[in-house]
Motif scaffolding. Structure first.
Motif, PDB file in Angstrom:
ATOM      1  N   TRP A 147       0.839  -1.203   0.000  1.00  0.00           N
ATOM      2  CA  TRP A 147       0.000   0.000   0.000  1.00  0.00           C
ATOM      3  C   TRP A 147       0.873   1.252   0.000  1.00  0.00           C
ATOM      4  N   ALA A 148       0.780   2.003  -1.071  1.00  0.00           N
ATOM      5  CA  ALA A 148       1.562   3.238  -1.183  1.00  0.00           C
ATOM      6  C   ALA A 148       0.830   4.197  -2.116  1.00  0.00           C
ATOM      7  N   PHE A 149       0.868   5.487  -1.788  1.00  0.00           N
ATOM      8  CA  PHE A 149       0.163   6.467  -2.616  1.00  0.00           C
ATOM      9  C   PHE A 149       0.668   7.871  -2.323  1.00  0.00           C
ATOM     10  N   ILE A 150       0.329   8.775  -3.234  1.00  0.00           N
ATOM     11  CA  ILE A 150       0.480  10.213  -3.021  1.00  0.00           C
ATOM     12  C   ILE A 150      -0.919  10.809  -3.078  1.00  0.00           C
ATOM     13  N   GLN A 196      -2.768   9.231  -6.335  1.00  0.00           N
ATOM     14  CA  GLN A 196      -1.846   8.519  -7.224  1.00  0.00           C
ATOM     15  C   GLN A 196      -1.405   7.232  -6.534  1.00  0.00           C
ATOM     16  N   ASN A 197      -1.659   6.098  -7.181  1.00  0.00           N
ATOM     17  CA  ASN A 197      -1.318   4.796  -6.615  1.00  0.00           C
ATOM     18  C   ASN A 197       0.126   4.455  -6.974  1.00  0.00           C
ATOM     19  N   THR A 198       1.029   4.544  -5.995  1.00  0.00           N
ATOM     20  CA  THR A 198       2.436   4.249  -6.214  1.00  0.00           C
ATOM     21  C   THR A 198       2.836   2.890  -5.653  1.00  0.00           C
ATOM     22  N   PRO A 258      -6.175   1.854 -10.140  1.00  0.00           N
ATOM     23  CA  PRO A 258      -5.245   0.762 -10.452  1.00  0.00           C
ATOM     24  C   PRO A 258      -3.798   1.148 -10.148  1.00  0.00           C
ATOM     25  N   VAL A 259      -2.942   0.166 -10.076  1.00  0.00           N
ATOM     26  CA  VAL A 259      -1.526   0.387  -9.815  1.00  0.00           C
ATOM     27  C   VAL A 259      -0.931   1.302 -10.883  1.00  0.00           C
ATOM     28  N   LYS A 260      -0.135   2.270 -10.445  1.00  0.00           N
ATOM     29  CA  LYS A 260       0.557   3.251 -11.293  1.00  0.00           C
ATOM     30  C   LYS A 260      -0.389   4.211 -12.014  1.00  0.00           C
ATOM     31  N   GLU A 261      -1.632   4.296 -11.565  1.00  0.00           N
ATOM     32  CA  GLU A 261      -2.568   5.247 -12.155  1.00  0.00           C
ATOM     33  C   GLU A 261      -2.967   6.304 -11.122  1.00  0.00           C
ATOM     34  N   THR A 262      -3.638   7.356 -11.616  1.00  0.00           N
ATOM     35  CA  THR A 262      -4.026   8.487 -10.781  1.00  0.00           C
ATOM     36  C   THR A 262      -5.494   8.802 -11.000  1.00  0.00           C
TER      37      THR A 262
END
Length: 322
Positions: A167-170, A189-191, A308-312
């Protein structure tokens, strides 16, 4: 601009005297500015916002987003987000907030001994707890890295979380004053390595000056309201909910339907004095809860979030006062 960072501990402020701004003319709602805050103005609107701070902040609980804690909004001499809670202020209480406050669904609860909430951080899951408790204040293990930038009529927040279990995000949130209200702008943003799927609602604690919560209040939406709950203190007719009597000791709690049409996400709370607040969003209203006590009414508007992963993902809410 005002800038502050922290990593799960206290924030280092550029200048605390710059953050705690006191009105010189008594034009804001009366409150003791014991907590770091900023004041936004644009001529017609004056707004007070508490800042995220785990050491000295007004809110240190884990139910609501710590970004953009609007505790006062005045327009044409009237307060719209007045004090509604009777109890003495406790920063660790889950409900120690005013005005519009976001509550995000939990991420990863049950995966390990921790879980994540957007706008809050990485939280410790108590040993033996098998079900998330929405009104419990959990231990914050990691508050993330925060920064914000303030202008005369806006403030922009950013929280970076690099949490456990993928779980990581901005998370970015802005409060921007408009001619007749304000706008909340969101970006997530899903990081991490996990898809983010959750709901979020804004509790919208609305308290117009010192008006009691009674039959002078009504709520309207542009679609037919339906509910399985019953309460003799309200009347539903089409898209209108009318209070029929004063709300006293027992709070009102009505679970309502939503609408798949984005244009239907428009909720107006009105008082017979002519004052009103309307909130609209650019996302479908998945469902709504209407809550009220003797001092406030709160249309809790839910939306669904999928990143989704790597999307915003971006979304926004518009508030208009009259």
């Amino acid at each position: 601009f005002l800038f502050s960072k922290g990593k799960g501990q206290s924030f280092m402020h550029c200048c605390l005297a710059c953050l705690v701004l006191l009105p010189a003319c008594g034009c804001m709602a009366s409150h003791v500015a014991d907590f770091p805050e900023v004041i936004l103005k644009n001529g017609g609107i004056e707004m007070a916002i508490y800042l995220p701070n785990l050491d000295q902040g007004s809110y240190r609980a884990t139910r609501f987003d710590h970004a953009g804690l609007i505790h006062s909004l005045r327009y044409r001499g009237m307060e719209y987000f007045g004090q509604w809670l009777k109890a003495e202020h406790d920063p660790f209480s889950h409900e120690a907030v005013n005005g519009p406050v976001d509550s995000y669904g939990v991420l990863g609860y049950g995966d390990s001994d921790s879980f994540v909430r957007v706008g809050v951080g990485v939280l410790a899951k108590p040993a033996g707890e098998s079900e998330f408790c929405w009104d419990h204040t959990y231990k914050i293990m990691d508050f993330g890295t925060w920064q914000w930038e303030q202008h005369e009529d806006s403030i922009h927040f950013e929280q970076i979380i690099d949490g456990p279990d993928g779980w990581a995000f901005i998370y970015r949130k802005a409060v921007v004053l408009t001619q007749d209200g304000f706008r909340l702008q969101y970006e997530l943003q899903n990081t991490g390595s996990r898809e983010i799927e959750m709901d979020v609602y804004n509790h919208n604690f609305l308290a117009f000056d010192s008006f009691p919560m009674d039959s002078q209040y009504s709520l309207e939406v542009p679609f037919e309201l339906k509910t399985a709950d019953t309460d003799p203190r309200i009347q539903l007719q089409g898209g209108r909910l009318q209070l029929l009597t004063a709300i006293y000791d027992k709070a009102l709690f009505m679970r309502m339907n939503g609408s798949p049409q984005v244009t239907d996400h428009k909720i107006t709370v009105s008082h017979s004095s002519g004052r009103a607040l309307q909130v609209s969003m650019d996302q479908p209203l998945s469902r709504m809860v209407v809550w009220a006590n003797d001092r406030a009414i709160a249309p809790e508007n839910f939306i669904d979030i999928h990143v989704p992963v790597k999307e915003t993902r971006h979304w926004s809410a518009e508030y208009k006062v009259s």
